[in-house]
Design a protein around this motif. Structure first.
Motif: not given
Length: 149
Positions: A114-138
């Motif tokens: 989506q060509n968006v950075t963490l700073k462009e999201l609402l405050p409070g977000f962290v990045s699941a750098e390896k991917g959302g599905v990886v974070r879910l599994a973790e």
């Protein structure tokens, strides 16, 4: 009664007793044993529904101090959390969740797509750098219960 019936009754009774104690342990807050839950959100049309579920969850257990919640967002749903596009109600809810300790994880792969950075999201977000599905599994491997409303 014959021996087989006596043995079956004893095993059934023991199983029922163990099942009841396990059910009590799963619902009893106990000493520091907070329930851990991860919500999975990818459908854009379910954003408000999922946020409502999280608020109901927090309210239902008596407040954020009684549950640990993570929200992992990927795919089309992430667009709703772009700061430039988010409606004021959604921004307020996300801010409150962040203050309550809800982990708000944005899929790194979706952010790139989506060509968006963490700073462009609402405050409070962290990045699941390896991917959302990886974070879910973790999180699931750490004992989080998985919910996909």
């Amino acid at each position: 009664m014959n021996r087989r019936n006596i043995l079956w009754t004893a095993i059934s009774t023991l199983g029922a007793a163990l099942g009841a104690s396990g059910a009590k342990a799963a619902t009893d807050p106990g000493a520091g044993n907070k329930l851990k839950v991860v919500y999975h959100l990818s459908d854009a049309e379910k954003v408000n529904f999922v946020l409502g579920n999280i608020q109901n969850h927090i309210d239902g257990v008596g407040g954020p101090e009684h549950v640990t919640i993570a929200l992992v967002i990927h795919g089309p749903a992430l667009k709703a959390f772009h700061a430039a596009q988010a409606n004021p109600d959604l921004s307020k809810r996300v801010s409150e969740f962040s203050k309550d300790g809800v982990e708000l994880a944005a899929c790194g792969n979706t952010m790139k797509a989506q060509n968006v950075t963490l700073k462009e999201l609402l405050p409070g977000f962290v990045s699941a750098e390896k991917g959302g599905v990886v974070r879910l599994a973790e999180l699931q491997s750490q004992g989080y219960l998985y919910l996909r409303p």
